[in-house]
Write an enzyme that holds these catalytic residues in place. Structure first.
Site, mmCIF file in Angstrom:
data_model
loop_
_atom_site.group_PDB
_atom_site.id
_atom_site.type_symbol
_atom_site.label_atom_id
_atom_site.label_comp_id
_atom_site.label_asym_id
_atom_site.label_seq_id
_atom_site.Cartn_x
_atom_site.Cartn_y
_atom_site.Cartn_z
ATOM 1 N N SER A 31 -25.079 -19.213 -5.602
ATOM 2 C CA SER A 31 -25.292 -18.323 -4.460
ATOM 3 C C SER A 31 -26.158 -17.123 -4.874
ATOM 4 O O SER A 31 -27.262 -17.310 -5.373
ATOM 5 C CB SER A 31 -23.937 -17.899 -3.886
ATOM 6 O OG SER A 31 -24.069 -17.352 -2.599
ATOM 7 N N ASP A 46 -25.417 -26.188 4.312
ATOM 8 C CA ASP A 46 -24.891 -24.920 3.809
ATOM 9 C C ASP A 46 -25.028 -23.835 4.872
ATOM 10 O O ASP A 46 -26.139 -23.529 5.314
ATOM 11 C CB ASP A 46 -25.654 -24.514 2.544
ATOM 12 C CG ASP A 46 -24.992 -23.375 1.779
ATOM 13 O OD1 ASP A 46 -24.483 -22.431 2.420
ATOM 14 O OD2 ASP A 46 -24.987 -23.425 0.538
ATOM 15 N N HIS A 48 -20.912 -24.385 1.632
ATOM 16 C CA HIS A 48 -21.314 -23.367 0.654
ATOM 17 C C HIS A 48 -20.261 -23.290 -0.443
ATOM 18 O O HIS A 48 -19.081 -23.024 -0.177
ATOM 19 C CB HIS A 48 -21.472 -22.000 1.334
ATOM 20 C CG HIS A 48 -22.084 -20.968 0.422
ATOM 21 N ND1 HIS A 48 -23.411 -20.998 0.064
ATOM 22 C CD2 HIS A 48 -21.540 -19.889 -0.215
ATOM 23 C CE1 HIS A 48 -23.669 -19.972 -0.747
ATOM 24 N NE2 HIS A 48 -22.549 -19.303 -0.935
#
Length: 409
Positions: A205, A333, A362
């Site tokens: 991320s 995502d 995610h």
């Protein structure tokens, strides 16, 4: 292409690192590389990139199988994301902490794995892990990666950014998507501590975005041997647009609560700071954007949040990456939108390969042999890639990285 053999068996580490960078240039200049058949990966996966011919064969054992999301979670991207966050197992790992004081008097926390010094040699490869926004060594996906890497006799260390994972905050500054001072100092520190080991990094991320920004900035001078970026938002402007739509507001509020919690522990450092800082806005932020407006963009000299997001997007620098880089994304995502992936630059860069799974949410990827509560689907793929680079870099199965000590380019 004939194998090049040299008399010396143990070339200096600095020589090998320089030649690895030259090797990447050699690959970029070689226009006659063979085209890899699609049989190396299942049709459910998108696999592209200028480095595909080099890396895909090493990953075929994982990628020839269809990506089968766990049925009870994979039908919806939000269900998968939330399930992984709350129900994925958190392995028990003892992590001795080392606090590193940075050049600007800030502090970051490095969490090593207990017992590694007695279990591993000084030459063992080292994997530096960069968690996502507000994440740290306590997170399940980080712990699972630690265990898998250690099972392959790799040394691991988690880089907890300022304030994350209970890392101390000693100055009125946290971290940002493009602040690279801390990661540079962490890598230099690890390299000095283990000068005979090759260094690698993996980021998730926001940690992935920071890592790719670092790789692009360092380019030919990067001290890492290879890296992996997972669920990287890449284009923060696009990610911000989607962050305020529909169910995504749930993630926005959850991350904002975490940011406020970190800020409240260290708010006294900001009490008399003045300038453009908006401390009440940060302390009572309702969105990540509010927090970035109140503190982050001011700390790092941006005129606006939009400028901060635009100039901090790793999509702008991935074309400058000069070490092997694997990017893994999920097409559904909700936080790292698929349309933000810099596909053209990845295709044009001979050092990059991209894998896009049809599902995964995610930080989810609830699929594979350990689903639903074990390690994410990505973990074995990551380690196969890193082990391949560590052992050898191959063109047509004939030339190994460790064999190459002198290439004229």
């Amino acid at each position: 292409m004939a194998r090049i053999v040299f008399a010396t068996s143990s070339p200096p580490i600095t020589t090998v690192r320089v030649l690895r960078r030259r090797f990447s240039v050699f690959v970029a200049a070689n226009s006659k590389l063979p085209e890899i058949s699609r049989t190396y990966h299942h049709s459910s996966l998108e696999v592209i990139g200028g480095g595909t011919d080099r890396f895909l064969p090493a990953l075929k054992d994982s990628l020839v199988k269809p990506y089968n999301a766990f049925p009870l979670t994979g039908f919806n991207r939000h269900v998968e994301t939330i399930y992984a966050a709350f129900y994925r197992s958190v392995p028990s790992v003892r992590l001795p902490r080392e606090c590193l004081r940075t050049k600007d008097d800030g502090s970051v926390a490095l969490d090593w794995v207990a017992g590694d010094d007695g279990y591993l040699s000084p030459e063992s490869p080292i994997l530096i892990l960069l968690p996502g926004l507000t994440g740290g060594s306590q997170d399940s996906y980080v712990r699972h990666m630690l265990l898998r890497a250690r099972s392959k006799k790799w040394r691991c260390v988690v880089f907890n950014s300022r304030g994350c994972g209970d890392s101390p905050v000693t100055t009125p500054q946290f971290y940002s998507a493009s602040f690279l001072g801390d990661i540079g100092e962490v890598i230099a520190h690890v390299r000095d501590k283990f000068p005979k080991a090759n260094l690698y990094a993996a980021g998730w991320s926001l940690g992935g975005n920071i890592l790719v920004n670092y790789l692009g900035q360092e380019s030919h001078n990067c001290p890492l041997s290879a890296a992996v970026s997972l669920c990287n938002p890449f284009d923060l402007v696009i990610a911000d647009e989607d962050f305020h739509k529909g169910f995504n507001n749930v993630y926005d509020k959850a991350l904002t609560r975490s940011l406020r919690r970190i800020f409240s522990k260290h708010s006294l450092l900001f009490e008399d700071i003045g300038g453009e800082f908006n401390i009440p806005l940060a302390a009572n932020a309702e969105t990540v954007r509010d927090f970035d407006e109140g503190v982050t963009r001011v700390s790092f000299g941006f005129k606006s949040v939009d400028e901060y997001y635009s100039k901090s997007s790793s999509s702008k620098v991935i074309k400058h990456v000069r070490i092997p880089l694997l990017c893994i994304q999920a097409a559904n995502d909700p936080i790292a939108p698929e349309r933000g992936i810099p596909r053209d630059d990845i295709k044009a860069n001979p050092n990059c390969m991209l894998i896009v799974t049809p599902r995964g949410g995610h930080l989810g990827w609830v699929a594979g042999e350990e689903a639903p509560n074990g390690a994410p689907w990505t973990d074995p793929v990551v380690m196969q890639f890193l082990q391949f680079v560590e052992s050898r870099e191959t063109i047509s199965g004939e030339r190994s990285f460790e064999d190459v000590q002198q290439i004229q380019v």
